[in-house]
Design an enzyme around this catalytic site. Sequence first.
Site, short mmCIF file in Angstrom:
data_model
loop_
_atom_site.label_atom_id
_atom_site.label_comp_id
_atom_site.label_asym_id
_atom_site.label_seq_id
_atom_site.Cartn_x
_atom_site.Cartn_y
_atom_site.Cartn_z
CE LYS A 42 -19.74 31.86 25.46
NZ LYS A 42 -20.87 32.02 24.56
CD GLU A 80 -21.83 36.66 16.87
OE1 GLU A 80 -21.97 35.42 16.77
OE2 GLU A 80 -21.05 37.19 17.67
NE ARG A 108 -15.05 32.60 23.44
CZ ARG A 108 -15.80 31.73 22.76
NH1 ARG A 108 -15.89 31.81 21.45
NH2 ARG A 108 -16.47 30.79 23.38
C1 LIG Z 1 -22.70 35.20 20.32
C2 LIG Z 1 -21.99 33.94 20.01
N1 LIG Z 1 -21.41 33.80 18.80
C3 LIG Z 1 -20.74 32.68 18.49
C4 LIG Z 1 -20.63 31.62 19.36
C5 LIG Z 1 -19.88 30.40 18.98
O1 LIG Z 1 -18.67 30.34 19.65
P1 LIG Z 1 -17.97 28.95 19.94
O2 LIG Z 1 -17.73 28.32 18.62
O3 LIG Z 1 -16.69 29.31 20.60
O4 LIG Z 1 -18.88 28.17 20.80
C6 LIG Z 1 -21.23 31.71 20.62
C7 LIG Z 1 -21.11 30.61 21.59
O5 LIG Z 1 -20.19 30.60 22.38
C8 LIG Z 1 -21.91 32.89 20.97
O6 LIG Z 1 -22.48 33.01 22.16
#
Ligand SMILES: Cc1ncc(COP(=O)(O)O)c(C=O)c1O
Length: 340
Positions: free
Chosen positions: A185, A221, A83
């Site tokens: 991210k 989200e 990612r």
């Molecule tokens: C905007 C956002 N959505 C979703 C997630 C959840 O992702 P993950 O399950 O990889 O932590 C995160 C955290 O990383 C995030 O910052």
Amino acid sequence: MNKNVNIDWSKLDFSYIKTDLRYVSKWKDGKWDEGSLIESNTITLSEASTALHYGQQCFEGLKAYRRKDGKIQLFRPDQNAKRMINSCRRILMPEFPVENFVNACIDVVKANEAYIPPYGTYGSLYLRPFIIGVGDNLGVRPAPEFIFSVFCSPVGAYFKGGMVPVNFNVSDYDRAAPNGTGGAKVGGNYAASMLSHENAVKEGFADSIYLDPATHTKIEEVGAANFFGITKDNKFITPKSPSILPSITKYSLLYIAKEYLHLEVEERDVYIDEIDEFKEAGACGTAAVISPIGGIYYKDKLHVFHSETEVGPITKKLYDTLIGIQFGDVPAPEGWVVEI
Ligand SMILES: Cc1ncc(COP(=O)(O)O)c(C=O)c1O
């Protein structure tokens, strides 16, 4: 490691605690250097760094867990590495190779083993890899140099004394744009979400749901977490859109729902007008694993799913299975855990 650290594990939350060593590698003249563990938790950089002015930076978040047998494991670090490569491609930063990323995480965990909460506390060691654009630069263009680093901090169980559902409102703001950086991210997405979060908390909600930025009709989200719902006929549904950050927890839950709980699963549009089709809902991500959603306040009404006070049975099973895998109590699918 025999070092003792003076931490009351029962009081840990999600706050920064300085640990002993962090990994740093620098990119210059087209390549990453060897990288090493260093003691200093501060970074000196040019005042003209792109990370400071143009948001040229990205980050990751993952955890190391102490198992019952005392051993330590990472959960799907290769997924975070991949990612991060996608994030780098989106904002023109050099990619940090998957293998080096995973090895850097392992080095940081080993060097800070004393800070990993004991098995049974449900605490873990949170790892924060990041890349920032640095060096002298004035115009909007990629930085001449970059820093990749991984630091860590012990964090507590998100739920102390059982899972508690929380309520969300629906944001008037967007955290991402169509064809923007929502699927990466990168820090700018989070800066864009802070006002909405603060407003939601002022109104008594845990955070805001973000709708798709083009039509404002579909759930994207839940704060900084992905959404899932369980339909009345027991399907696990989660939204699909390029402006959603692909959550590693969400894809792990999709797999668990299908292979461990034998539910039908679907990644598709989830219209906010249709949320009453769900009998349970949750927000998922590395920090909380799952936050059960009590209700969503939308069009002057709180749409309650299972209950405002109790977690639903399927959500609980998903949660128990996933944390079971993460802490080594439930057999993991091939390649999901990296034993250190
Ligand atoms: C905007 C956002 N959505 C979703 C997630 C959840 O992702 P993950 O399950 O990889 O932590 C995160 C955290 O990383 C995030 O910052």
